[in-house]
Motif scaffolding. Structure first.
Motif, PDB file in Angstrom:
ATOM      1  N   LEU A  54      -7.993   4.054 -11.534  1.00  0.00           N
ATOM      2  CA  LEU A  54      -7.036   3.097 -12.103  1.00  0.00           C
ATOM      3  C   LEU A  54      -5.602   3.600 -11.932  1.00  0.00           C
ATOM      4  O   LEU A  54      -4.698   2.828 -11.594  1.00  0.00           O
ATOM      5  CB  LEU A  54      -7.337   2.836 -13.584  1.00  0.00           C
ATOM      6  N   GLY A  55      -5.397   4.887 -12.136  1.00  0.00           N
ATOM      7  CA  GLY A  55      -4.073   5.474 -11.937  1.00  0.00           C
ATOM      8  C   GLY A  55      -3.601   5.330 -10.500  1.00  0.00           C
ATOM      9  O   GLY A  55      -2.436   5.032 -10.237  1.00  0.00           O
ATOM     10  N   PHE A  56      -4.527   5.526  -9.544  1.00  0.00           N
ATOM     11  CA  PHE A  56      -4.165   5.346  -8.140  1.00  0.00           C
ATOM     12  C   PHE A  56      -3.901   3.883  -7.818  1.00  0.00           C
ATOM     13  O   PHE A  56      -3.000   3.572  -7.039  1.00  0.00           O
ATOM     14  CB  PHE A  56      -5.219   5.944  -7.207  1.00  0.00           C
ATOM     15  N   GLU A  57      -4.668   2.967  -8.405  1.00  0.00           N
ATOM     16  CA  GLU A  57      -4.392   1.541  -8.189  1.00  0.00           C
ATOM     17  C   GLU A  57      -2.973   1.198  -8.631  1.00  0.00           C
ATOM     18  O   GLU A  57      -2.247   0.491  -7.927  1.00  0.00           O
ATOM     19  CB  GLU A  57      -5.390   0.678  -8.963  1.00  0.00           C
ATOM     20  N   GLN A  58      -2.595   1.686  -9.803  1.00  0.00           N
ATOM     21  CA  GLN A  58      -1.250   1.426 -10.319  1.00  0.00           C
ATOM     22  C   GLN A  58      -0.189   2.041  -9.406  1.00  0.00           C
ATOM     23  O   GLN A  58       0.848   1.426  -9.139  1.00  0.00           O
ATOM     24  CB  GLN A  58      -1.121   1.952 -11.749  1.00  0.00           C
ATOM     25  N   SER A  62       2.612  -0.094  -7.323  1.00  0.00           N
ATOM     26  CA  SER A  62       4.025   0.216  -7.544  1.00  0.00           C
ATOM     27  C   SER A  62       4.707   0.626  -6.242  1.00  0.00           C
ATOM     28  O   SER A  62       5.809   0.171  -5.927  1.00  0.00           O
ATOM     29  CB  SER A  62       4.150   1.337  -8.580  1.00  0.00           C
ATOM     30  N   ASP A  63       4.048   1.498  -5.457  1.00  0.00           N
ATOM     31  CA  ASP A  63       4.648   1.961  -4.207  1.00  0.00           C
ATOM     32  C   ASP A  63       4.778   0.832  -3.190  1.00  0.00           C
ATOM     33  O   ASP A  63       5.740   0.789  -2.426  1.00  0.00           O
ATOM     34  CB  ASP A  63       3.826   3.107  -3.613  1.00  0.00           C
ATOM     35  N   THR A  64       3.821  -0.084  -3.171  1.00  0.00           N
ATOM     36  CA  THR A  64       3.879  -1.214  -2.244  1.00  0.00           C
ATOM     37  C   THR A  64       5.032  -2.151  -2.603  1.00  0.00           C
ATOM     38  O   THR A  64       5.711  -2.681  -1.724  1.00  0.00           O
ATOM     39  CB  THR A  64       2.544  -1.981  -2.254  1.00  0.00           C
ATOM     40  N   LYS A  67      10.860  -0.753  -2.641  1.00  0.00           N
ATOM     41  CA  LYS A  67      11.411  -0.593  -1.292  1.00  0.00           C
ATOM     42  C   LYS A  67      11.686   0.849  -0.898  1.00  0.00           C
ATOM     43  O   LYS A  67      11.807   1.152   0.279  1.00  0.00           O
ATOM     44  CB  LYS A  67      12.670  -1.433  -1.120  1.00  0.00           C
ATOM     45  N   ASN A  68      11.797   1.760  -1.862  1.00  0.00           N
ATOM     46  CA  ASN A  68      12.034   3.151  -1.470  1.00  0.00           C
ATOM     47  C   ASN A  68      10.870   4.072  -1.857  1.00  0.00           C
ATOM     48  O   ASN A  68      11.055   5.241  -2.152  1.00  0.00           O
ATOM     49  CB  ASN A  68      13.374   3.673  -1.986  1.00  0.00           C
ATOM     50  N   HIS A  69       9.658   3.507  -1.786  1.00  0.00           N
ATOM     51  CA  HIS A  69       8.427   4.282  -1.944  1.00  0.00           C
ATOM     52  C   HIS A  69       7.515   3.950  -0.766  1.00  0.00           C
ATOM     53  O   HIS A  69       7.515   2.816  -0.276  1.00  0.00           O
ATOM     54  CB  HIS A  69       7.683   3.904  -3.225  1.00  0.00           C
ATOM     55  N   LEU A  70       6.725   4.930  -0.358  1.00  0.00           N
ATOM     56  CA  LEU A  70       5.764   4.707   0.717  1.00  0.00           C
ATOM     57  C   LEU A  70       4.530   5.553   0.431  1.00  0.00           C
ATOM     58  O   LEU A  70       4.641   6.756   0.187  1.00  0.00           O
ATOM     59  CB  LEU A  70       6.359   5.110   2.069  1.00  0.00           C
ATOM     60  N   PHE A  71       3.376   4.935   0.460  1.00  0.00           N
ATOM     61  CA  PHE A  71       2.106   5.619   0.234  1.00  0.00           C
ATOM     62  C   PHE A  71       1.237   5.370   1.464  1.00  0.00           C
ATOM     63  O   PHE A  71       0.841   4.248   1.741  1.00  0.00           O
ATOM     64  CB  PHE A  71       1.422   5.058  -1.020  1.00  0.00           C
ATOM     65  N   LEU A  72       0.952   6.440   2.215  1.00  0.00           N
ATOM     66  CA  LEU A  72       0.161   6.335   3.432  1.00  0.00           C
ATOM     67  C   LEU A  72      -1.171   7.057   3.276  1.00  0.00           C
ATOM     68  O   LEU A  72      -1.275   8.020   2.514  1.00  0.00           O
ATOM     69  CB  LEU A  72       0.912   6.960   4.615  1.00  0.00           C
ATOM     70  N   VAL A  73      -2.166   6.590   4.016  1.00  0.00           N
ATOM     71  CA  VAL A  73      -3.455   7.267   4.077  1.00  0.00           C
ATOM     72  C   VAL A  73      -3.829   7.494   5.536  1.00  0.00           C
ATOM     73  O   VAL A  73      -3.415   6.756   6.417  1.00  0.00           O
ATOM     74  CB  VAL A  73      -4.577   6.472   3.364  1.00  0.00           C
TER      75      VAL A  73
END
Length: 181
Positions: A54-58, A62-64, A67-73
């Motif tokens: 749930l924490g990762f979903e949030q 939020s990162d998506t 505009k100045n956040h990016l979460f990549l896998v």
């Protein structure tokens, strides 16, 4: 924010780097826990500061949306093997920069996954008017330091005796930054 997916072929391995999505949350929770137990290069020991799905979903949501956040896998045959984040700041005086962090499962070291996550993040930052990227790296992580320097990062400072590792000794944290003109 989101990026376009990119596929890589390195040392006989095919993987892709893409933006994190909510369905990645459970896998992210598991691999972060595993990565924390595989190296002392990170801040946490295994199980510390645990983030549940749930924490990762949030975080992904939020990162998506920011505009100045990016979460990549990084994904190998539909399995997440690494991730990176660029976290910005909403304050005007700090909104020009992001802090970069990365983690890759030990079995997947040597395939340039960390390097390509960083490369994608640098490209995203330059394309989105992010002027500065910062990161912290343990002084003993010589391979990472060399990579960061090769990718345009410079040493900006040192946090003396910042981390105590399993040998009971204290180690310095190096602060690095990269400025996009």
């Amino acid at each position: 924010m989101k990026i376009n997916e990119t596929e890589y072929h390195v040392n006989g391995m095919r993987y892709r780097i893409r933006s994190a999505v909510n369905k990645d949350a459970e896998a992210l929770s598991k691999i972060r826990l595993q990565i924390d137990g595989e190296t002392e290069n990170l801040d946490r020991e295994k199980g510390e500061a645990f983030i549940d799905p749930l924490g990762f979903e949030q975080m992904v949501t939020s990162d998506t949306d920011n505009k100045n956040h990016l979460f990549l896998v990084a994904e190998v045959q539909d399995r997440l093997v690494g991730f990176s984040r660029c976290e910005g700041n909403p304050l005007n005086r700090l909104s020009h920069k992001v802090e970069f962090g990365v983690g890759v499962l030990k079995d997947y070291w040597g395939y340039r996954i960390g390097k390509n996550l960083l490369k994608e993040s640098i490209h995203w930052a330059a394309s989105n008017d992010i002027k500065k990227m910062t990161l912290n790296v343990l002084e003993t992580n010589e391979n990472a330091i060399k990579l960061y320097e090769k990718m345009g990062f410079e040493i900006e400072g040192l946090l003396k005796k910042d981390k105590r590792l399993s040998d009971g000794k204290y180690y310095n944290t190096i602060i690095m930054g990269r400025f996009n003109e």
